[in-house]
Design a protein around this motif. Structure first.
Motif: not given
Length: 163
Positions: A9-13, A61-64, A71-73
């Protein structure tokens, strides 16, 4: 056709880190949709945005996906693109996916098995050949890999002698 893998993952968003296998690495961002998920049940997803971080790593960045937990999923998930989106390879060239399932014959014409997978590693790529005697064979052009004939569906290799 597998073209990358979500490696973190990258960042907090909620951005994911993708290790791209395209050349150049940022080219992966131009293909859509991506197919993400388990190997036999991937789902099409069109990234919202992305950028090259360094080397072959992308931040996407992915939708949803709104946070790091969502993101970790995706970590460990393969990124696949529909094969028809890629240009046809030049004569004498091929994509790794073209080799999967091909028959593998040794230099004497004996069938050794079929290409089950191509394992990417830091020391080079390795063919995983399934047959009576499973074999891992380094992909070294004109050393272990003597000829690839996609039209006939086989690869001729120089195998180490078995005891």
């Amino acid at each position: 056709m597998t073209c990358g893998e979500v490696v973190g993952v990258f960042g907090v968003r909620g951005a994911i880190k993708v290790l791209s296998e395209t050349d150049p690495p940022g080219k992966l961002l131009s293909y859509e949709p991506w197919w993400l998920g388990p190997p036999h049940t991937p789902a099409p997803i069109t990234p919202r945005s992305g950028r090259l971080l360094r080397g072959a790593l992308l931040a996407v960045l992915l939708p949803g996906v709104q946070d790091r937990d969502q993101a970790r999923a995706y970590v460990g998930t393969q990124v696949a693109i529909e094969r028809q989106q890629f240009p046809d390879p030049a004569p004498g060239q091929f994509y790794w996916s073209d080799l999967l399932g091909l028959a593998v014959c040794d230099h004497e014409g004996r069938l050794r098995g079929t290409v089950r997978d191509i394992v990417r590693g830091p020391a080079g790529d390795v063919l995983d050949i399934q047959g009576a005697d499973p074999l891992l064979l380094p992909f070294l052009w004109q050393k272990t890999i003597l000829e690839v004939d996609l039209a006939r569906g086989w690869i001729r290799v120089a195998c180490p002698e078995s005891d």
